[in-house]
Design a protein around this motif. Sequence first.
Motif, PDB file in Angstrom:
ATOM      1  N   PRO A 122       0.814  -1.221   0.000  1.00 11.25           N
ATOM      2  CA  PRO A 122       0.000   0.000   0.000  1.00 11.25           C
ATOM      3  C   PRO A 122       0.847   1.270   0.000  1.00 11.25           C
ATOM      4  O   PRO A 122       0.463   2.261  -0.596  1.00 11.25           O
TER       5      PRO A 122
ATOM      6  N   SER B 105      -2.391  -5.227  -4.671  1.00 14.98           N
ATOM      7  CA  SER B 105      -1.871  -4.645  -3.456  1.00 14.98           C
ATOM      8  C   SER B 105      -2.009  -5.665  -2.346  1.00 14.98           C
ATOM      9  O   SER B 105      -3.048  -6.283  -2.199  1.00 14.98           O
TER      10      SER B 105
ATOM     11  N   LEU C 281      -5.007  -1.410   2.233  1.00 12.28           N
ATOM     12  CA  LEU C 281      -4.922  -0.269   1.334  1.00 12.28           C
ATOM     13  C   LEU C 281      -6.007   0.729   1.743  1.00 12.28           C
ATOM     14  O   LEU C 281      -7.175   0.375   1.809  1.00 12.28           O
TER      15      LEU C 281
ATOM     16  N   GLU D 181      -6.927  -5.751  -4.605  1.00  8.84           N
ATOM     17  CA  GLU D 181      -6.371  -5.923  -3.274  1.00  8.84           C
ATOM     18  C   GLU D 181      -6.498  -7.382  -2.888  1.00  8.84           C
ATOM     19  O   GLU D 181      -7.513  -8.027  -3.151  1.00  8.84           O
TER      20      GLU D 181
END
Lengths: 356, 643
Positions: B273, B372, B377, B394
């Motif tokens: 992140p 990510s 995040l 994510e």
Amino acid sequence: MEFTTQLLYPIDQVLLAVMIFSIMFGMGASLTIDDFKTVMRYPRGILIGFLSQFGLMPFFAYGLAVFLNLPPAYAISIILIGCLPGGTTSNMFAYFARGSVALSIAMTTASTIMALIMMPILLELYTAEFTAALTSELQLAGTGAEFVIPTGNIITSLVLVLVPVAMGMFLRAKSQVWAKTAEDTAGFMGIIVIIYLIGTAFARHSGLMLQTPIEIYIAAVCVGLLGFLFGFWMSRLFRLSPIFQRAISLETGIQNGPIAFAIILLSFAEPVQSQMLWLAILYSTFIVITSSFITLYYRRVGKFDYEIYKNTTIHNRLFGDEYVSHYPDGFLPKRIEHDPSQGFTPGQVREKKQAL
Amino acid sequence: MENRIVAENMAQLFKRAAEQYGDLPAFATRKKELEWEPVSFRDLYNRGINLATGLIEMGIEANEHVGLFGDNRFEWILTDCGIQLSGAADVPRGRDITDTELVYIINHAEIKVAFAETEILAERIFKLRKKLPTLRTIILHDESGSVNKDFIHISEVEERGKQLRNEGDRRVEQRMDAIKPDDLFTLIYTSGTTGKPKGVMLSHANIISQMKVIPIELSCTDRVLSILPVWHIFERVFEVYTIASGVCTYYSSIRTLGDDLKNVEPTFMGSAPRLWESLHQRILKKVRESHPMRQLLFHTAYFLSKQYKSSLYFLFDKKLKTERQSMLKRIFLLPLHALRWVVVTPFYGFFNVAVLEPVRMSAGGSLKATVSGGGALPTEIDRFFNFIGIPVLEGYGMTETSPVIAVRTEDELVIGTVGPVVADTDVRIVDLETGDTLFPDENYPDNGRGLRGEIHVKGPQVMQGYYKEKELTENTIRNGWLRTGDLGMITFNNCLKILGRSKSTIVLLSGENLEPEPIEMRLTHSRLIEHCMVVGQDKKHIGALIVPDLDGLREFGIEVKTLNDAAVNDQAKKLIQSEIKKVVSPANGFKRHELIQEFALLPENFKNGEELTSLYKMKRHIIQDKYADQIEAMFNHESTRVK
């Protein structure tokens, strides 16, 4: 269909002039001297592009005028549109259609200059029968005037249009940051003005869209579509790489609309002016829609070959010109096995020779 | 084109990749900005065989643990390949490993042979040799510099192996055939955010299971930019995945990332992140500095994209749903969203093309998707990238699950969640206090969706256990279910939502519980704050340790040279005080006991490897220990109060 009132009010004409100026200025601001050098790097692409832009397009425009039996003023307008050089819009579309932006820019540059010579010749060649028809119409109406294509005026307007382009290029040479801002601002302004003009034109002449005969619409839509289609097939016939095919296709179909407006406003008078403008407006409106769809289509079909092209280019950018990317057997489809875009670097050329 | 290789073990994977992808580049290392050195899949495998032969000749046994201390470079992957082909397992850590960790890990894993990236690191290990009874040999990666005779160079081992291969040595093939699915391929010591390092045992079957379930398609035409440390499982799984897919990995670094994004034009990237935060800041800064006309264009484009995507998410049921939603409401809203979508689409189309595409260019322009992981995040950043057209997928995982448990896909992109659980994997949500399963359980409404509890995982990716930690392993894995120690819930569109670490929960004196992460995330999103940690266990209220962002302060006209200056600067304190009050406020959805009452500006930044893990996660206990005095002082009203 007759225009009882003028299509554009004086205020609109001023706005249109501002729009033409800013768009052409923005076009200049996006060009560099290097773009002229790129023209030299793609002689084959440029030549085929030239053939389809000044060979195919005017011919199709003429063909449409004859086939649809268009009234003379519209016929002249569509032929004028067919003879125009390319504009910067096509560069943007080429980018999103995964086509060669360099070739698109080079073709825009080359065709804008060539238009100074080619447009008068082509107009003379294709419009002869329609000017004759116009003359006899005018004489029937009892004005006794003779209609001729104002070649001198057309060249003058072309040169006039090139002045803001040159100014834009000058700005670019002085300051890249300002040029970028000018380019965006011009594009944004151009869009706002064109939306306003189309809006007011439709609002003031609410019946106009319904009155306009279907042939006019067909002509306005088809001239671009034919350009896309045959631009694509012609470059395919000459075995150009897919990214060039897509660039040439879009460059052929998308013409520089603002130049058409400038020429019509500066060189033609009523009663033909409004009719010619109306077709130019229709063309400019529809071409955005058709090229958006064509772009989406090209983007999809071109995904694979573009990714390969991109990957190969980046390999050469990072690993040097001698590097040759070898994809696994059967990974590349037949269509791009002998992709010309992969035969440019010394390493690729050597390997090609060895294979032969 | 589905062409990823699923081999039965890592050694076979290297072999099959060499056969299938041959001359294509597998890894590229940066020499200069536009000069990179590629190594093909075939070369990697052939050199790996030579190295493996050399290692076997040196006496490395099958299943032995080999130390691999270094960061991203070609020799790392070559060593990994050599170790896998010799049937051994590697024990990887980065160059920033501390001496204490070195001693602990080398002894605990009984490492006899260790690779070291640089001469400095090799010398550090050599000096510790009295404390390292098992260690026999140190092999050096780096070619440059004088080679001390205490170490041997990797090329010497390779050379010896090559000689033996030429003489007909085929021991590597025997070793490869003998690898069983449950044999370890790596033993990763987690620095962890708590306690001493734990050796996570991951088998060939563990990592290979990931090759089957990763829901992202990559092919020979893709380019992956690698920026995270390769020894970390999150990056490692991508390395393995790129080998399986024939993708070239380009090694970048934080320093060169901007140029590398432009030159390599990656199509895919995995990152923490922190990187997305800094990229986000960079893009916003660029926009702020641009011509007002362009700012206007950007904001218009962003607004349109937000409208367009929000309606799209609603229409395709991709909105975060943590509560049951009534069908009636949906039916009522459906036509409204459809209408908004239709109206906005043409304008969005234009602005997407004309304005957002150039913005995307600052990330290379070719990114199809990014993943990510390694931390939560922040939602704003998540939304930002998705709205400008760079899908951020994510994911959620941990070293113990090699690592993927859940990841968003482009079809299942629900912002605020980590996507659906990957194939072949079961997740259940367990009540922290009673230990009862909340999800899936038919006795609860909606099978237990929307209920929060601890996440437990069962699947082929779950580790074999912690090395030589039987008790710990039994505590962590029960009946095949691994306790992650994270809080989460299953949303109503079947995605996993992470709600924080069950262990980082702060319990106030009043008995009220709170999760520090959402508050910290909100604060670090401010331009003025680089890092912050919320503290307050057993206190009346919470406080925050803050590392201010010097650039941010300067933007507000506060001239400070160092963090030390900032810590004593009254103006800076005032500014940050008002920022905290503004950001962590009831208006932003924070409860009364979550409001920050005290704060302290720290005189130094958090350092990677000290206060932060390699993925920029805060090591709470270390920070707490280091700044124990400040924390005490803060709660004794000696520092600034947020009134």
